[in-house]
Design an enzyme around this catalytic site. Structure first.
Site, short mmCIF file in Angstrom:
data_model
loop_
_atom_site.label_atom_id
_atom_site.label_comp_id
_atom_site.label_asym_id
_atom_site.label_seq_id
_atom_site.Cartn_x
_atom_site.Cartn_y
_atom_site.Cartn_z
CE LYS A 34 -0.92 0.50 4.92
NZ LYS A 34 -1.86 0.96 5.90
CB CYS A 42 11.54 -4.88 8.89
SG CYS A 42 13.26 -5.31 9.04
CB THR A 143 -1.29 -7.16 6.18
OG1 THR A 143 -1.90 -8.11 7.06
CG2 THR A 143 -1.82 -7.37 4.77
N GLY A 181 8.73 -0.98 29.06
CA GLY A 181 10.17 -1.26 29.11
C GLY A 181 10.50 -2.52 28.34
N GLY A 182 9.92 -2.63 27.12
CA GLY A 182 10.24 -3.76 26.24
C GLY A 182 11.29 -3.34 25.23
CB VAL A 183 12.23 -4.83 21.94
CG1 VAL A 183 13.56 -5.05 21.29
CG2 VAL A 183 11.64 -6.13 22.40
CG ASP A 312 5.18 -8.37 13.04
OD1 ASP A 312 5.99 -9.29 13.21
OD2 ASP A 312 5.46 -7.17 13.26
CG HIS A 444 42.91 -15.47 23.00
ND1 HIS A 444 42.16 -15.07 24.08
CD2 HIS A 444 44.13 -14.88 23.12
CE1 HIS A 444 42.89 -14.26 24.84
NE2 HIS A 444 44.09 -14.13 24.28
P1 FAD Z 1 5.58 -5.66 8.12
O1 FAD Z 1 7.04 -5.44 8.08
O2 FAD Z 1 4.78 -4.88 9.08
O3 FAD Z 1 5.06 -5.38 6.65
C1 FAD Z 1 3.72 -5.41 6.32
C2 FAD Z 1 3.51 -4.60 5.06
O4 FAD Z 1 2.19 -4.84 4.59
C3 FAD Z 1 3.61 -3.10 5.28
O5 FAD Z 1 4.50 -2.53 4.34
C4 FAD Z 1 2.19 -2.60 5.04
O6 FAD Z 1 2.14 -1.31 4.46
C5 FAD Z 1 1.66 -3.63 4.08
N1 FAD Z 1 0.21 -3.77 4.07
C6 FAD Z 1 -0.62 -3.96 5.13
N2 FAD Z 1 -1.89 -4.11 4.72
C7 FAD Z 1 -1.87 -4.02 3.37
C8 FAD Z 1 -2.86 -4.12 2.38
N3 FAD Z 1 -4.14 -4.37 2.67
N4 FAD Z 1 -2.50 -3.95 1.07
C9 FAD Z 1 -1.20 -3.70 0.74
N5 FAD Z 1 -0.21 -3.64 1.64
C10 FAD Z 1 -0.54 -3.80 2.95
N6 FAD Z 1 12.37 -7.09 14.36
C11 FAD Z 1 13.56 -7.70 14.36
O7 FAD Z 1 13.62 -8.91 14.09
N7 FAD Z 1 14.71 -7.03 14.64
C12 FAD Z 1 14.70 -5.71 14.95
O8 FAD Z 1 15.76 -5.13 15.19
C13 FAD Z 1 13.47 -5.03 14.96
N8 FAD Z 1 13.41 -3.73 15.27
C14 FAD Z 1 12.21 -3.10 15.23
C15 FAD Z 1 12.18 -1.75 15.57
C16 FAD Z 1 10.98 -1.06 15.56
C17 FAD Z 1 10.96 0.41 15.92
C18 FAD Z 1 9.79 -1.75 15.18
C19 FAD Z 1 8.50 -1.00 15.13
C20 FAD Z 1 9.81 -3.08 14.86
C21 FAD Z 1 11.02 -3.77 14.90
N9 FAD Z 1 11.10 -5.13 14.61
C22 FAD Z 1 12.30 -5.77 14.64
C23 FAD Z 1 9.90 -5.91 14.27
C24 FAD Z 1 9.83 -6.10 12.73
O9 FAD Z 1 9.81 -4.83 12.12
C25 FAD Z 1 8.59 -6.89 12.37
O10 FAD Z 1 8.56 -8.10 13.10
C26 FAD Z 1 8.58 -7.20 10.89
O11 FAD Z 1 8.62 -6.03 10.11
C27 FAD Z 1 7.34 -8.02 10.52
O12 FAD Z 1 7.37 -8.28 9.17
P2 FAD Z 1 6.04 -8.55 8.34
O13 FAD Z 1 6.49 -8.85 6.95
O14 FAD Z 1 5.19 -9.53 9.02
O15 FAD Z 1 5.21 -7.18 8.37
P1 NAD Z 2 7.24 -5.39 23.82
O1 NAD Z 2 6.23 -6.44 23.94
O2 NAD Z 2 8.66 -5.76 23.60
O3 NAD Z 2 7.24 -4.47 25.12
C1 NAD Z 2 6.08 -3.85 25.59
C2 NAD Z 2 6.29 -3.59 27.05
O4 NAD Z 2 5.23 -2.77 27.49
C3 NAD Z 2 6.26 -4.86 27.90
O5 NAD Z 2 7.38 -4.89 28.74
C4 NAD Z 2 4.96 -4.73 28.66
O6 NAD Z 2 5.00 -5.34 29.93
C5 NAD Z 2 4.82 -3.22 28.75
N1 NAD Z 2 3.45 -2.76 28.96
C6 NAD Z 2 2.32 -3.25 28.41
N2 NAD Z 2 1.25 -2.56 28.88
C7 NAD Z 2 1.73 -1.61 29.72
C8 NAD Z 2 1.14 -0.60 30.52
N3 NAD Z 2 -0.19 -0.44 30.55
N4 NAD Z 2 1.94 0.20 31.26
C9 NAD Z 2 3.29 0.03 31.25
N5 NAD Z 2 3.90 -0.92 30.53
C10 NAD Z 2 3.14 -1.72 29.77
O7 NAD Z 2 6.70 -4.41 22.66
P2 NAD Z 2 7.38 -3.18 21.95
O8 NAD Z 2 8.62 -2.79 22.65
O9 NAD Z 2 6.31 -2.18 21.74
O10 NAD Z 2 7.75 -3.82 20.56
C11 NAD Z 2 6.73 -4.35 19.70
C12 NAD Z 2 7.23 -5.51 18.92
O11 NAD Z 2 8.23 -5.11 18.01
C13 NAD Z 2 7.80 -6.56 19.81
O12 NAD Z 2 7.04 -7.72 19.68
C14 NAD Z 2 9.17 -6.79 19.34
O13 NAD Z 2 9.43 -8.14 19.13
C15 NAD Z 2 9.28 -6.04 18.03
N6 NAD Z 2 10.56 -5.35 18.05
C16 NAD Z 2 11.69 -6.11 17.99
C17 NAD Z 2 12.91 -5.51 18.08
C18 NAD Z 2 14.13 -6.36 18.04
O14 NAD Z 2 14.04 -7.50 17.65
N7 NAD Z 2 15.27 -5.85 18.45
C19 NAD Z 2 13.02 -4.14 18.23
C20 NAD Z 2 11.85 -3.40 18.30
C21 NAD Z 2 10.63 -4.03 18.20
#
Ligand code: FAD
Ligand code: NAD
Length: 466
Positions: A34, A42, A143, A181-183, A312, A444
């Protein structure tokens, strides 16, 4: 109307990898996205831009805090140029997303830009600059997800923001309040802490990164506290209000007392939600579960037999590499192969510094399931490599079956653990014992020696350097 063997909806790491593998296997493939750029969350607003800012802010912190120790004097003040930092991040994103255009082209995958929605189980309407329709024998829903929220928070995307806005701020917050306090909260919190923001983390559970092994939470908590993060665990947020350029967050602590946080920005990072808006799943007979995820069986097949879903938008960890594995898996299923994913061996990484990485079972999970295990742990500070780089925080912990010595979980925190975890994944994929790892030569001086030493510690308390 164009007809395809496979249509992939969504071009994130799940979708674009699925499309490539389908094309490699000889299927006529289309991908629908889209947005104007490919790569999904990602590449555009997730993994890649967050790592770009983590790297830039790390360089800044080193220049300010550590160069002197290394004998590097910088005349004058070191300053942050946030505009350039964000521009560099965007250049990295642009380069990476255009790489996906190249891969689609190379693999002869037709790319449609527009919102995809099901007309029925074999027809997809695409609404972009023009509206068009394609036919597909099979479809892969990829998606992805969107930022989650709490019902009482109004995310205005200016002061009360998600990760997407946090990746392109125009000023360094004076006080960033991070809910969760997650990722995301810890990675982006560290970016702004390094740039000089006061950062308060407000976490509902009793520890940060609460789904990882508790030893990792404890060590990261210690390091973050040293860096003067304000960490508030066991805090239940109950309201978030904006007053002009300020944000007020109210939470109840463990004792039920109200705690008030006042800052200029609030990052809401409480998890992400699966995204199926506008997809019109019902028209194709695709059911969602009560968490809004697309319901799939063990073959990632939805309730419509020719439609699959990955990444996702389905159950499991929301990680790019998990989505990629699932993309390949479904493509191979469609080609009649019998692929397999070992979900237990999908590693989890937090790209803070020190980096945190995990694979397999945590100590908490082993205790809960009554599995007898032994643990070997080795501190990074005992490595020559760590002392050379002055990255002495952290440890590697190996959990092995008490009887068979098979490695059941590896949890590490320290320099370059995001890369080190691959050794643990490989070992566990081949069902290595702790002794197997301990008898392999590790170069090492490297950080990997901590893995060998932890394996020695787990084998018979035989660590050599502690
Ligand atoms: P997405 O990457 O979300 O892609 C879905 C795509 O579908 C989007 O481009 C969207 O526009 C499109 N779409 C949705 N609906 C439609 C539709 N109806 N028609 C056309 N297109 C559509 N994961 C890691 O493993 N390592 C990391 O370091 C990491 N860091 C992250 C940091 C942040 C800030 C965030 C937010 C996420 C991070 N993640 C990380 C999580 C990672 O981004 C997701 O797990 C990953 O992108 C999921 O891939 P996906 O292909 O399922 O979906
Ligand atoms: P997360 O699940 O990692 O962390 C969310 C945190 O929010 C948890 O610790 C949870 O206990 C807390 N929380 C939930 N409700 C709350 C409330 N009412 N008040 C206070 N704390 C609350 O989710 P995220 O950090 O938003 O990341 C979303 C997803 O994106 C994750 O599933 C993660 O796997 C993915 N991601 C991955 C990476 C990576 O792989 N390095 C980096 C960024 C994001």
């Amino acid at each position: 109307m164009n007809s395809y063997d496979v249509a992939v909806i969504g071009s994130g790491p799940g979708g674009y990898v699925a499309a490539i593998r389908c094309a490699q296997l000889g299927m006529k493939t289309a991908i629908i996205e889209k947005y104007n750029t490919l790569g999904g969350t990602c590449l555009n607003v997730g993994c890649i831009p967050s790592k770009a800012l983590l790297d830039s802010s790390h360089h800044y912190e080193d220049a300010v805090k550590h160069f002197k120790d290394h004998g590097i004097d910088i005349p004058g003040d070191v300053k942050v140029n946030l505009e350039q930092m964000i521009a560099r991040k965007q250049a990295v994103v642009d380069q990476t997303t255009s790489g996906i255009d190249f891969l689609m082209n190379k693999n002869k995958i037709d790319v449609y830009h527009g919102m995809g929605s099901f007309k029925d189980s074999t027809h997809i309407k695409i609404e972009g600059e023009e509206t068009t329709e394609i036919e597909a024998k099979s479809t892969i829903i990829a998606t992805g997800s969107k930022p989650g929220n709490l019902p009482f928070i109004n995310i205005d995307k200016e002061r009360i923001i998600t990760s997407t806005e946090a990746l392109k701020l125009k000023e360094i917050p004076k006080h960033l309040i991070v809910i969760g306090g997650g990722v995301i909260g810890l990675e982006l919190g560290q970016v702004y802490r390094r740039l000089g923001s006061e950062v308060s983390i407000v976490e509902y559970m009793d520890r940060i990164i609460p789904t990882m092994d508790s030893g990792l939470s404890k060590e990261l908590n210690k390091v973050f506290k040293k860096a003067k993060f304000k960490i508030n665990v066991s805090h239940k947020v109950k309201s978030v209000e904006r007053n002009g350029d300020n944000v007020v967050v109210k939470a109840d602590n463990k004792k039920g007392e109200e705690v008030v946080f006042e800052g200029d920005y609030c990052l809401v990072s409480v998890g992400r939600r699966p995204y199926t808006d506008g997809l019109n799943c019902e028209a194709a007979g695709v059911a969602l579960n009560d968490r809004g995820q697309v319901e799939v069986n063990e073959h990632l097949q939805t309730t419509a037999s020719n439609i699959y879903a990955i990444g996702d938008v389905v159950k499991g960890a929301m990680l790019a590499h998990k989505a990629e594995e699932e993309g390949v898996f479904v493509a191979e299923i469609l080609a009649g192969q019998k692929p397999h994913i070992n979900y237990n061996l999908i590693p989890g990484v937090v790209y803070t510094w020190p980096e945190v990485a995990s694979v397999g079972k945590t100590e908490e999970e082993l205790k809960e399931s009554g599995i007898a295990y032994k643990a070997g742990q080795f501190p990074m500070r005992a490595l020559g490599r760590s002392r050379a780089s002055m990255d002495i925080d952290g440890f590697v912990k190996i959990l092995a079956d008490k009887e068979t010595d098979e490695v059941l979980g590896v949890h590490m925190i320290g320099a370059r653990c995001a890369d080190l975890i691959a050794e643990a994944v490989t070992a566990m994929e081949f069902r290595a014992s702790a002794e197997d790892i301990s008898r392999m030569s590790h170069a090492h001086p490297t950080y990997t020696e901590a893995i060998k030493e932890a394996a020695l510690a787990a084998t018979d308390d035989r660590a050599l350097h502690i």
